[in-house]
Design an enzyme around this catalytic site. Structure first.
Site, PDB file in Angstrom:
ATOM      1  N   ASP A  99     -25.915  32.049  21.657  1.00 12.58           N
ATOM      2  CA  ASP A  99     -26.221  30.645  21.434  1.00 12.58           C
ATOM      3  C   ASP A  99     -26.151  30.403  19.935  1.00 12.58           C
ATOM      4  OD1 ASP A  99     -27.230  28.023  21.958  1.00 12.58           O
ATOM      5  OD2 ASP A  99     -28.294  28.852  23.681  1.00 12.58           O
ATOM      6  N   GLU A 242     -21.708  22.320  23.445  1.00 17.42           N
ATOM      7  CA  GLU A 242     -22.592  21.420  24.195  1.00 17.42           C
ATOM      8  C   GLU A 242     -22.465  20.019  23.614  1.00 17.42           C
ATOM      9  OE1 GLU A 242     -27.321  21.001  25.349  1.00 17.42           O
ATOM     10  OE2 GLU A 242     -26.711  21.374  23.291  1.00 17.42           O
TER      11      GLU A 242
HETATM   12  C1  NOJ Z   1     -29.933  21.608  23.235  1.00 15.38           C
HETATM   13  C2  NOJ Z   1     -30.664  22.765  23.812  1.00 15.38           C
HETATM   14  O1  NOJ Z   1     -30.053  23.138  25.002  1.00 15.38           O
HETATM   15  C3  NOJ Z   1     -32.099  22.335  23.954  1.00 15.38           C
HETATM   16  O2  NOJ Z   1     -32.865  23.223  24.705  1.00 15.38           O
HETATM   17  C4  NOJ Z   1     -32.664  22.125  22.572  1.00 15.38           C
HETATM   18  O3  NOJ Z   1     -33.955  21.591  22.665  1.00 15.38           O
HETATM   19  C5  NOJ Z   1     -31.803  21.169  21.752  1.00 15.38           C
HETATM   20  N1  NOJ Z   1     -30.409  21.399  21.921  1.00 15.38           N
HETATM   21  C6  NOJ Z   1     -32.118  21.294  20.299  1.00 15.38           C
HETATM   22  O4  NOJ Z   1     -31.657  22.517  19.807  1.00 15.38           O
END
Ligand code: NOJ
Length: 541
Positions: A99, A242
């Site tokens: 990640d 994402e």
């Molecule tokens: C997306 C992540 O999947 C989530 O869990 C997180 O709170 C936010 N981004 C901020 O990093």
């Protein structure tokens, strides 16, 4: 034809380390816990682990607030454990996708600790600072976790930007040194032998706060091209961005291989169909299958020739799919298999979130004291202050809170579901005696084995990987059906999305490949009545 990319026929399994498996009894999942379960992942047949953050973090947002990109949080283990994990995965043919959380750091990261000290600190410009307007924040931009996105910093009398928690200050991507630090860090992980990166909220790195631009800023794609060039380009890794704010046009920009950005994006249009348009995820709207089909079909078509889709129902940010759009009571098994069929029959790379493969459900929350997640807790406070009814707030939280997905993985029916020998950091779902991996492995008809079949089919059947996609009966309110076609092979995927029987017509016969009910080996599709949540994959003959 150039050799196909390996990730096109791969299936990804997301591990949320905190809740996966605890090896040392402190109640928190860890890397050695993951290592002890690799046999399970190998049995399922997945190819890639997306590992949610394991870096040092004060945990304001469960690891998505990173204080050192080069380390491993002590609660998860050591760098040696991490190296052993990478190595052991490699031996089993599994790659690790890290990640990458680089829109923001933790406020306890060295860069921020320095940056906040003075306006002329060398790290100052690593973040985004502005003067307030009179006694107010610089502008009205909002944090995704509620409230204004600017936080006042006493030391210098200026505000810094944070699109998430105030302990997650946004990095300033305009600054070349920031980008260089990120490329170096990515190369460090690549050299350790990881298989790729999942990029957290990557669509906001090109923000222009002065113009209140958050997603899809003007330099976003240039940054990604630079990243590609400076880090993973040409190295046969897998990259997924994402993107909550993507549309199909930007989806093509990210994932068109000729543009040298990312391999695929993780976008959420299909997961927003039960939310009021223009509202927040908490603003619930009744689910309509036609809207879901429209969203999927749009993306399947848009990226059919160039680009690539991620296919998912779940993540650590989404409620459990079997509770959301399936039936987590009397048809839990049938509906979980049906949902898996709908998803895994499409074109793209499927993602499974831990526990989805055994049909784990949402948690039966009783009151606000049951929630941990900062997003849920903040929402409760804000909506209470704005006068929402307790009952409505709880309804939204139970339906959508991220805590639903974050309860510990249910391994067996011993205490705490075999997740830990200590006290788990977060409550285990009380249904663990009924729903757990050990039980699933003992039952040949379990959801687990059904997922395993779907994964096997993706590896063995090019029609699933490359085939064209055609949505059938888009206006049907009960049936999700589509056709895939590749080199003369035609597959039909037909699913009854609900409990009531539903009738489907298609002028052909089908040789059954997979179904969640017992079937004849050949079925007539001219007129077929599908049972509750029935799903069939068949080859048209
Ligand atoms: C997306 C992540 O999947 C989530 O869990 C997180 O709170 C936010 N981004 C901020 O990093």
């Amino acid at each position: 034809m150039a050799k196909e990319k390996w990730w096109k026929s791969s299936v990804v399994y997301q591990i949320y380390p905190r809740s996966f498996c605890d090896s040392n009894g402190d109640g928190i999942g860890d890397i050695n816990g993951i290592r002890s379960k690799l046999w399970y992942l190998e049995a399922l047949g997945i190819d890639v682990i997306w590992l949610s953050p394991v870096y040092p973090s004060p945990n304001a947002d469960n690891g998505y607030d990173i204080s050192d990109y080069y380390g491993i949080s002590a609660e998860y283990g050591t760098m040696d454990d991490m190296k052993a994990l990478i190595h052991e995965c490699e031996n089993r043919g599994i790659k690790i996708m890290m990640d990458l959380v680089v829109n923001h750091t933790s406020d306890e990261h060295f860069w921020f600790m320095e940056a906040k000290r003075s306006k002329d600190n060398p790290y100052r410009d690593y973040y985004i600072w502005k003067k307030g307007v009179k006694d107010n924040p610089p502008n009205k931009m909002e944090s995704c976790f509620g409230g204004n996105a600017w936080e006042y910093s006493e030391e210098t009398g200026e505000y810094y930007l944070h699109f998430y928690h105030k302990k997650q200050p946004d990095l300033n991507w305009e600054n070349e040194n920031v980008r260089r630090e990120i490329w170096n860090m990515m190369n460090y992980w690549i050299d350790l032998g990881i298989g790729g990166f999942r990029m957290d909220v990557i669509d906001v790195i090109g923000k222009v706060p002065d113009k209140e631009i958050k997603e899809n800023g003007p330099k976003l794609h240039a940054y990604l091209q630079e990243m590609n060039r400076e880090t993973f380009g040409g190295k046969n890794l897998m990259t997924v961005g994402e993107c909550w704010g993507a549309d199909t046009e930007s989806g093509k920009l990210y994932s068109d291989p000729d543009r040298n950005e990312l391999d695929m994006i993780f976008q959420f249009e299909q997961m927003s169909v039960d939310q009021i348009q223009g509202g927040q995820k908490w603003d619930l709207k009744p689910f309509a299958l036609t809207a879901l089909k429209e969203a999927f079909a749009k993306w399947q078509k848009a990226l059919e020739k160039k680009g690539w889709n991620s296919l998912f129902w779940n993540s650590h940010d989404l409620p459990r799919i079997v509770s959301r759009w399936g039936n987590d009571k009397e048809y839990r098994v049938e509906s979980a298999k049906m949902l898996a069929t709908v998803l895994h029959g499409m074109k793209g790379t499927p993602y499974i979130y831990q526990g989805e493969e055994i049909g784990m459900t949402n948690y039966p929350f009783a009151g606000i004291e049951d929630f941990f997640d900062v997003e849920s807790v903040n929402m409760y406070r804000e909506r209470k202050q704005s006068g929402y009814k307790e009952e409505d707030i709880m309804k939204s939280l139970c339906a959508k809170s991220r805590d639903n997905a974050r309860t510990p993985m249910q391994w067996n029916s011993s205490r705490e579901a075999g997740f830990t020998e200590g006290i788990p950091w977060c409550r285990v779902n009380p249904n663990y005696r009924e729903i757990n991996a050990e039980k699933a492995l003992e039952d040949k008809n379990s959801i687990f084995y059904y997922y395993r079949e779907l994964i096997r089919l993706r590896k063995e059947e090019p029609v699933l990987v490359h085939g064209t996609f055609e949505m059938l009966c888009p206006d049907d309110e009960n049936i999700f059906a589509y056709r895939r076609e590749w080199n003369g092979k035609k597959w039909l995927i037909v699913c009854n999305f609900f409990e009531e029987p539903a009738v489907f017509h298609y002028p052909a016969r089908g040789r059954v490949i997979l179904s969640n009910y017992r079937q004849e080996s050949v079925i007539r599709l001219e007129q077929i009545t599908l049972r509750p949540y029935e799903a069939v994959i068949c080859e048209l003959i």
